[in-house]
Design a protein around this motif. Structure first.
Motif, PDB file in Angstrom:
ATOM      1  N   MET A 191       0.692  -1.111  -0.015  1.00  0.00           N
ATOM      2  CA  MET A 191      -0.086   0.031   0.065  1.00  0.00           C
ATOM      3  C   MET A 191       0.854   1.204   0.029  1.00  0.00           C
ATOM      4  N   ALA A 192       0.536   2.072  -0.813  1.00  0.00           N
ATOM      5  CA  ALA A 192       1.235   3.527  -0.542  1.00  0.00           C
ATOM      6  C   ALA A 192       0.907   4.140   0.710  1.00  0.00           C
ATOM      7  N   ASP A 193       2.138   4.920   1.105  1.00  0.00           N
ATOM      8  CA  ASP A 193       2.013   5.492   2.586  1.00  0.00           C
ATOM      9  C   ASP A 193       1.338   6.857   2.448  1.00  0.00           C
ATOM     10  N   ARG A 194      -0.324   6.394   2.341  1.00  0.00           N
ATOM     11  CA  ARG A 194      -1.292   7.624   2.301  1.00  0.00           C
ATOM     12  C   ARG A 194      -1.932   7.577   3.691  1.00  0.00           C
ATOM     13  N   ARG A 195      -2.128   8.813   4.255  1.00  0.00           N
ATOM     14  CA  ARG A 195      -2.938   8.905   5.622  1.00  0.00           C
ATOM     15  C   ARG A 195      -4.280   7.980   5.467  1.00  0.00           C
ATOM     16  N   SER A 196      -4.852   8.001   4.489  1.00  0.00           N
ATOM     17  CA  SER A 196      -6.146   7.339   4.548  1.00  0.00           C
ATOM     18  C   SER A 196      -5.880   5.727   4.580  1.00  0.00           C
ATOM     19  N   ALA A 197      -4.855   5.217   4.097  1.00  0.00           N
ATOM     20  CA  ALA A 197      -4.450   3.855   4.301  1.00  0.00           C
ATOM     21  C   ALA A 197      -4.369   3.439   5.779  1.00  0.00           C
ATOM     22  N   GLN A 198      -4.092   4.234   6.679  1.00  0.00           N
ATOM     23  CA  GLN A 198      -4.218   4.012   8.183  1.00  0.00           C
ATOM     24  C   GLN A 198      -5.801   3.649   8.523  1.00  0.00           C
ATOM     25  N   TRP A 199      -6.491   3.965   7.897  1.00  0.00           N
ATOM     26  CA  TRP A 199      -7.823   3.603   8.119  1.00  0.00           C
ATOM     27  C   TRP A 199      -8.257   2.377   7.132  1.00  0.00           C
ATOM     28  N   TYR A 200      -8.015   2.419   5.979  1.00  0.00           N
ATOM     29  CA  TYR A 200      -8.440   1.288   5.103  1.00  0.00           C
ATOM     30  C   TYR A 200      -7.393   0.152   4.801  1.00  0.00           C
ATOM     31  N   GLY A 201      -6.152   0.495   5.263  1.00  0.00           N
ATOM     32  CA  GLY A 201      -5.320  -0.661   5.074  1.00  0.00           C
ATOM     33  C   GLY A 201      -5.578  -1.840   5.917  1.00  0.00           C
ATOM     34  N   GLY A 202      -5.057  -3.113   5.719  1.00  0.00           N
ATOM     35  CA  GLY A 202      -5.053  -4.209   6.686  1.00  0.00           C
ATOM     36  C   GLY A 202      -6.322  -5.043   6.542  1.00  0.00           C
ATOM     37  N   ASP A 203      -6.219  -6.207   7.301  1.00  0.00           N
ATOM     38  CA  ASP A 203      -7.435  -7.147   7.329  1.00  0.00           C
ATOM     39  C   ASP A 203      -7.828  -7.441   8.874  1.00  0.00           C
ATOM     40  N   ASP A 204      -7.840  -6.510   9.706  1.00  0.00           N
ATOM     41  CA  ASP A 204      -8.460  -6.578  10.901  1.00  0.00           C
ATOM     42  C   ASP A 204      -9.823  -6.216  10.984  1.00  0.00           C
ATOM     43  N   ARG A 205     -10.541  -6.136  12.072  1.00  0.00           N
ATOM     44  CA  ARG A 205     -11.845  -5.747  12.237  1.00  0.00           C
ATOM     45  C   ARG A 205     -12.038  -4.438  11.995  1.00  0.00           C
ATOM     46  N   ASN A 206     -11.099  -3.608  12.564  1.00  0.00           N
ATOM     47  CA  ASN A 206     -11.385  -2.008  12.134  1.00  0.00           C
ATOM     48  C   ASN A 206     -11.348  -1.613  10.791  1.00  0.00           C
ATOM     49  N   SER A 207     -10.217  -2.315  10.135  1.00  0.00           N
ATOM     50  CA  SER A 207     -10.035  -1.922   8.735  1.00  0.00           C
ATOM     51  C   SER A 207     -11.123  -2.416   7.991  1.00  0.00           C
ATOM     52  N   TYR A 208     -11.851  -3.546   8.251  1.00  0.00           N
ATOM     53  CA  TYR A 208     -12.962  -3.932   7.673  1.00  0.00           C
ATOM     54  C   TYR A 208     -14.133  -3.054   7.909  1.00  0.00           C
ATOM     55  N   ILE A 209     -14.433  -2.620   9.198  1.00  0.00           N
ATOM     56  CA  ILE A 209     -15.421  -1.478   9.344  1.00  0.00           C
ATOM     57  C   ILE A 209     -15.255  -0.127   8.480  1.00  0.00           C
ATOM     58  N   HIS A 210     -14.125   0.383   8.632  1.00  0.00           N
ATOM     59  CA  HIS A 210     -13.901   1.668   7.838  1.00  0.00           C
ATOM     60  C   HIS A 210     -14.091   1.290   6.508  1.00  0.00           C
ATOM     61  N   ARG A 211     -13.672   0.244   5.871  1.00  0.00           N
ATOM     62  CA  ARG A 211     -14.272   0.018   4.386  1.00  0.00           C
ATOM     63  C   ARG A 211     -15.414  -0.452   3.923  1.00  0.00           C
ATOM     64  N   ALA A 212     -16.203  -1.237   4.689  1.00  0.00           N
ATOM     65  CA  ALA A 212     -17.268  -1.726   4.526  1.00  0.00           C
ATOM     66  C   ALA A 212     -18.401  -0.601   4.543  1.00  0.00           C
ATOM     67  N   TRP A 213     -18.394   0.285   5.563  1.00  0.00           N
ATOM     68  CA  TRP A 213     -19.308   1.307   5.365  1.00  0.00           C
ATOM     69  C   TRP A 213     -19.039   2.556   4.272  1.00  0.00           C
ATOM     70  N   MET A 214     -18.170   2.371   3.746  1.00  0.00           N
ATOM     71  CA  MET A 214     -17.723   3.317   2.544  1.00  0.00           C
ATOM     72  C   MET A 214     -18.260   2.589   1.166  1.00  0.00           C
ATOM     73  N   ARG A 215     -18.388   1.451   1.335  1.00  0.00           N
ATOM     74  CA  ARG A 215     -18.713   0.483  -0.091  1.00  0.00           C
ATOM     75  C   ARG A 215     -20.010   0.877  -0.608  1.00  0.00           C
ATOM     76  N   ARG A 216     -20.411   2.193  -0.650  1.00  0.00           N
ATOM     77  CA  ARG A 216     -21.672   2.308  -1.374  1.00  0.00           C
ATOM     78  C   ARG A 216     -21.280   2.992  -2.704  1.00  0.00           C
ATOM     79  N   GLY A 217     -21.138   2.239  -3.662  1.00  0.00           N
ATOM     80  CA  GLY A 217     -20.834   2.770  -4.924  1.00  0.00           C
ATOM     81  C   GLY A 217     -19.334   2.886  -5.271  1.00  0.00           C
ATOM     82  N   PHE A 218     -18.521   3.042  -4.322  1.00  0.00           N
ATOM     83  CA  PHE A 218     -17.058   2.925  -4.577  1.00  0.00           C
ATOM     84  C   PHE A 218     -16.314   1.498  -5.014  1.00  0.00           C
ATOM     85  N   PRO A 219     -15.645   1.713  -5.953  1.00  0.00           N
ATOM     86  CA  PRO A 219     -15.045   0.266  -6.338  1.00  0.00           C
ATOM     87  C   PRO A 219     -13.894  -0.151  -5.490  1.00  0.00           C
TER      88      PRO A 219
END
Length: 572
Positions: A1-29
């Motif tokens: 992953m690129a070293d972006r600030r947003s990756a601190q939320w969305y990167g990884g495979d733990d529960r918190n990363s899942y939550i951050h990504r899942a609730w934003m998957r409303r039309g985003f690829p």
């Protein structure tokens, strides 16, 4: 992953990363969260109750198109909006609250950069204060001024002509019906005030500070080129993140120097002083009230625009715009200041041209030779007061006259037009209790109306002194931002009707002519104290308890400096 600030939320495979990504998957690829595409918030101050910013949703869509074109993810982030014409007691009461709320949202959310959409007076300052405190890559997209309306065949300057026409009604030279008829002509289109009020001033100074795409500030709100610039600003926001170019690298001491020069050349609002001081305070840039006098006092006024002149903002744009003005005073600018595109501010001025020499005057034939804001000191203003010579009557800038004192705005309204009020054209009107703590919020009341009986005699200006502010659209010989304010123990609280007041612009003095021992022994007005704000809860209490004085920017004492963009803890 690129070293972006947003990756601190969305990167990884733990529960918190899942939550951050899942609730934003409303039309985003899926690749919206792979860390390759920067997430750009569009901090949007659009609101139906901020009429000057109501069109910013449309502007925001063009910004979003630009972000997407450049490979970013655009995210609309509504933020606190302050409508200068609507909120009571004054929008300034909430500038710091808006800045604090924006700062917290910029920091708390998974964003890599931010586009700041503002227009009305307090929105651009609040956005810049917040961006300075978080220091994420940021760029301002100003909403632009409205087009000029006309009444009885005459162009109307919103704000400035409100003051003029309302005084004519009080003088008996304009009927109330005609005054009301002008109302529908005043606001012709979307956009903020078309005079050189605070909104126009701060939009232009945002560019001089380096925080806009060069050439955008001052573009009229209905002009299609504003949407073109909004698209380009979205593209630029993605590049800012890639280049890691932050507000602290752009808004330097050199940038504020240039803003002060521009403020004078443009005939800009006195409100710019408290806003620039507050923004500098967030950045840790050394800037004082005296810098405005030292750097700007000798700068000529080049723009013939209301309230100091005749024309309006769409005329300035037609005549060559901000760059044409800056090119006239380029030798006074600090060439080291850069803009958000990474190039010096002055590098864009070589191609600037003036297309109307009535609107933008040549350096050798200015509207006024010395037009910068002057800072006065004396026993009435130990920490300083401001006066804007460009908006004043020159003959009144050296003046000696008896005080007529009002203890509150309510007192002013109750007695000003009383036929028995002992007042002449030589009197000095003093209004106190209108500073940050006293009102609260430091309202735009310093340009007091003149007594009706003097208006009937043809008087149209008097020396007026207040610890509040005045609209950038206002005019007159008004001494304002008196510090300390009366409610903070300032000497304005001790003045009495009949005291001799001395205004001496040449020597930068504001005094009451009273023996020093008598002045020191005098007690402050008990009547004035009764009207000072005494909030018991909420934002007003926090504000009154912690707000600094006008001479340092009227920010809250605990908001000076910045906290950066780091978030230490997870949310789940």
């Amino acid at each position: 992953m690129a070293d972006r600030r947003s990756a601190q939320w969305y990167g990884g495979d733990d529960r918190n990363s899942y939550i951050h990504r899942a609730w934003m998957r409303r039309g985003f690829p899926a690749d919206a969260f792979d860390g390759e595409r920067p997430h750009i918030a569009i901090a949007n101050t659009a609101s139906d109750l901020t009429p000057c910013n109501a069109h910013l949703n449309e502007v925001g869509r063009s910004v979003a198109d630009g972000i997407h074109r450049a490979g970013g993810i655009a995210l609309n982030l509504p933020v606190v909006s302050l409508g200068e014409t609507q909120v009571k007691p004054t929008a300034m009461l909430w500038r710091n609250m808006a800045a604090m709320a924006m700062e917290e949202m910029f920091r708390a959310n998974p964003i890599d950069g931010v586009v700041l959409l503002g227009g009305c007076d307090k929105t651009i300052p609040a956005l810049l204060m917040a961006a300075a405190s978080v220091d994420l890559p940021a760029v301002v997209m100003p909403g632009g001024p409205m087009l000029t309306g006309t009444f009885r065949g005459t162009p109307l300057g919103c704000g400035t002509d409100v003051w003029k026409l309302s005084e004519e009604v009080r003088a008996g030279t304009l009927s109330s019906a005609e005054f009301q008829r002008s109302e529908s002509s005043m606001i012709r289109s979307r956009g903020h005030c078309n005079t050189m009020g605070t909104a126009s001033t701060m939009g232009l100074l945002a560019e001089v500070l380096g925080m806009t795409l060069p050439g955008v500030a001052g573009t009229p709100a209905p002009d299609s080129r504003l949407l073109e610039a909004a698209h380009a600003t979205g593209v630029l926001a993605v590049d800012l993140v890639d280049q890691e170019r932050r507000p602290s690298a752009v808004m330097t001491r050199a940038s504020f120097h240039n803003a002060i020069v521009a403020l004078a050349a443009l005939g800009g609002s006195t409100n710019a002083v408290v806003h620039l001081l507050a923004i500098a305070g967030r950045l840790g840039v050394e800037l004082t009230q005296d810098d405005f006098d030292r750097i700007g006092a000798g700068v000529p006024l080049l723009v013939d625009l209301q309230p100091a002149g005749r024309f309006l903002m769409d005329d300035l744009y037609r005549a060559g715009g901000l760059h044409a003005v800056l090119a006239e005073v380029q030798d006074l600018l600090d060439p080291s200041a850069i803009t958000v595109i990474g190039e010096p501010l002055v590098s864009a001025l070589g191609v600037a041209q003036v297309y109307d020499r009535e609107v933008i005057r040549p350096r050798q034939d200015p509207l006024q030779m010395e037009a910068g804001i002057a800072v006065l000191y004396g026993n009435l203003a130990p920490d300083g007061a401001l006066v804007k010579p460009a908006a004043a009557t020159p003959a009144l800038l050296q003046h000696r006259g008896p005080a007529v004192v009002f203890d509150s705005v309510e007192d002013l309204h109750a007695r000003l037009d009383d036929p028995s009020l002992e007042v002449t054209a030589d009197s000095v009107l003093i209004l106190r209790g209108c500073g940050p703590k006293g009102y609260p919020g430091m309202p735009e009341v310093s340009n007091m109306p003149l007594p009706a009986k003097l208006l009937a005699e043809g008087v149209r200006d008097m020396v007026r002194i207040c610890d509040g502010r005045m609209s950038g659209t206002a005019y007159g010989t008004v001494v304002l931002h008196v510090a300390p304010e009366a409610a903070a123990g300032g000497p304005l609280a001790k003045v009495r009707t009949g005291d001799t007041i001395v205004l001496d612009l040449e020597n930068r003095r504001l005094d009451v002519d009273i023996p020093a021992d008598e002045w020191a022994a005098r007690e402050p007005s008990a009547e004035a104290a009764k009207a000072y704000a005494t909030p018991t809860r909420g934002w007003e209490k926090l504000y009154v308890d912690t707000v600094n004085q006008a001479n340092t920017g009227a920010d809250l004492d605990f908001l000076l400096g910045s906290s950066g963009d780091k978030v230490a803890r997870e949310s789940h």
